[in-house]
Design an enzyme around this catalytic site. Sequence first.
Site, short mmCIF file in Angstrom:
data_model
loop_
_atom_site.label_atom_id
_atom_site.label_comp_id
_atom_site.label_asym_id
_atom_site.label_seq_id
_atom_site.Cartn_x
_atom_site.Cartn_y
_atom_site.Cartn_z
N GLU A 110 0.08 3.31 7.05
CA GLU A 110 -0.96 2.78 6.17
C GLU A 110 -0.76 1.30 5.87
O GLU A 110 -1.70 0.60 5.50
CB GLU A 110 -0.99 3.56 4.86
CG GLU A 110 -1.43 5.01 4.99
CD GLU A 110 -2.92 5.14 5.24
OE1 GLU A 110 -3.66 4.17 4.97
OE2 GLU A 110 -3.35 6.19 5.73
N LYS A 160 0.84 -1.20 0.00
CA LYS A 160 0.00 0.00 0.00
C LYS A 160 0.88 1.25 0.00
O LYS A 160 1.83 1.35 0.79
CB LYS A 160 -0.92 0.00 1.22
CG LYS A 160 -2.03 1.03 1.15
CD LYS A 160 -3.02 0.82 2.30
CE LYS A 160 -4.19 1.79 2.19
NZ LYS A 160 -5.19 1.55 3.27
#
Length: 310
Positions: free
Chosen positions: A294, A288
């Site tokens: 994240e 990601k």
Amino acid sequence: MVKLPSPEHVLRLLWCLRVTKTRIYDTNPKILEAFANSGIELIVTVPNEAVAVLTDHAQATEWIATNIGPFLPDTSITGLAVGNEVFTSDDAVLKENVLPAMSALHQALISLGLDSTVHVSTSNSLTVLADSYPPSLGSFRPELEGFIRPFLRFWSNTSGPFWINAYPYFAYKSDPERVPLDYVLFNTGPAGMVEPNTGLRYDNMLYAQVDAVVFAMARYGYGGIEVRVSETGWPSKGDDDEVGATVQNAMLYNRNLVARQMENEGTPLRPQPRLEVYMFALFNENLKPGPTSERNFVMLFLVLSVILCC
């Protein structure tokens, strides 16, 4: 790239964790087949890139017949998430297409006799709100009113939920000097914040965020729609400027939230029914883009418990 476990192995993990509901971000037939007769309810996702074609009723009917129908009733599919965080995207066409796609999919479910068991909604970022504190001042961003009002009408007519992706971590990260860490980690005990306009006591930020959404909907005349948390979690690792992204905090947030779920808690504004929460995520997303946090939302303490009990 890290290889993910097979659907069958994931199912064993969820059984071990006593998970009864989960969400997937596609309609992978291998996953849907693996979850047959599992006792676990699934929400499946229509990705943003597929929304436009599903505004056509025939295409929506074919999509349901291909991606949902063959797996029912053995696989318990209870929801369709049409797109993700569409209201706050920069894609104007996507925003315009989501409600027609949702309506077409709902009509397809009606034609197949599935509308009473499969609800249709879309997951929203908390940034749809202009104000969220205190909760009673919750309001939607004015520029989104033209989009949100028709959606609220749709959910009111179809008994669908408002799904919100709510991450108290980001509130803490943006203002750690003024946002108490214990408050966002469900760790304040009987203390917390007393809502100045309602007198309700909040001992954690997630419940306050959810109730802010309820107040925002009520301002448009739709205060009766159920709010469910379609994503929440805490990162176990972050970059140097990502305050609070630690293993300890991730374990505290997830453990404390699960304990609340086991107690069937609602929010101070809506003590009943239990607030439905989907925790993000069972696995880290090593590909990601964006900051380190994240890619590190795996539910650490849950994974550790799986290793111990399975």
